[in-house]
Design a protein around this motif. Structure first.
Motif, short mmCIF file in Angstrom:
data_model
loop_
_atom_site.label_atom_id
_atom_site.label_comp_id
_atom_site.label_asym_id
_atom_site.label_seq_id
_atom_site.Cartn_x
_atom_site.Cartn_y
_atom_site.Cartn_z
N THR A 31 0.83 -1.20 0.00
CA THR A 31 0.00 0.00 0.00
C THR A 31 0.87 1.26 0.00
O THR A 31 0.59 2.23 -0.72
N LEU A 32 1.95 1.26 0.81
CA LEU A 32 2.87 2.40 0.83
C LEU A 32 3.53 2.59 -0.53
O LEU A 32 3.68 3.73 -1.02
N TYR A 33 3.91 1.49 -1.16
CA TYR A 33 4.52 1.54 -2.50
C TYR A 33 3.53 2.12 -3.50
O TYR A 33 3.86 2.96 -4.33
N PHE A 34 2.28 1.66 -3.40
CA PHE A 34 1.21 2.18 -4.26
C PHE A 34 1.01 3.68 -4.04
O PHE A 34 0.87 4.45 -4.99
N CYS A 35 1.02 4.12 -2.78
CA CYS A 35 0.83 5.54 -2.46
C CYS A 35 1.97 6.37 -3.04
O CYS A 35 1.74 7.45 -3.61
#
Length: 198
Positions: A31-35
């Motif tokens: 999710t952090l990578y996506f953000c």
């Protein structure tokens, strides 16, 4: 009156909780990578690039790493064999790349891994051999993981099959080592840094 403690049940609950925490941690990282990618390239492109990065780890590494995000928790929680969920993971990864190549080919140019993935997909010979070796290694490791979980779950029932299981494990490890060796030499001979930066 004290009730008897069912340690097997407690251990099973603790194991499920541990798997859930690890799954949530990995999901958090994704999710952090996506953000980060969404901030860098926009929501749609960032989502596609994050999904393509996941598909790189599914299709181009000879262990069930990206798929293991789903396979192991699904096996422990729902009892579905990891082999079946990994087939679904590979189907999703291949479909995702088909969709991205048709509708968003420029998304591959955003990161080194996705650029490498595009080069591998677009050059059947010899680069598809990476995907084939990765598939062999992945499904072999998944099969081995399913076998190990079956043994731990039905320990008493497989005591009489102890030697056949040991030979099976030795055979699987040997085959897995050969796949890794072939994968290593293939990557070395392809000179990946030239592919990425050409």
């Amino acid at each position: 009156m004290q009730l008897p403690v069912d340690f097997k049940k407690i251990h099973k609950i603790e194991t499920h909780r541990e798997v859930l925490y690890k799954f949530l941690l990995l999901l958090g990282l994704l999710t952090l990578y996506f953000c980060y990618l969404s901030y860098e390239y926009g929501l749609l492109t960032g989502g596609i690039v994050a999904a393509l990065t996941w598909s790189f780890f599914v299709l181009c590494t000879p262990v069930a790493d990206a798929g293991f995000l789903l396979d192991f928790p699904i096996r422990l929680i729902f009892g579905v064999r990891m082999l079946y969920s990994e087939i679904l993971v590979w189907t999703m990864a291949i479909s995702l790349n088909g969709f991205a190549l048709m509708y968003s080919a420029q998304s591959y140019d955003k990161t080194i891994l996705t650029a490498l993935l595009k080069k591998i997909i677009m050059t059947p010979y010899p680069y598809w051999s990476i995907i084939i070796l990765s598939g062999l290694g992945t499904f072999l490791s998944i099969y081995f993981g399913d076998e190990m979980l079956d043994v731990f779950r039905h320990r008493d029932r497989v005591k009489h099959h102890k030697f056949s299981f040991i030979f099976k494990v030795i055979g699987l490890i040997s085959l897995f080592a050969l796949i890794f060796l072939a994968y290593y030499f293939l990557l070395d001979s392809l000179q990946i840094e030239r592919i990425v930066f050409s």
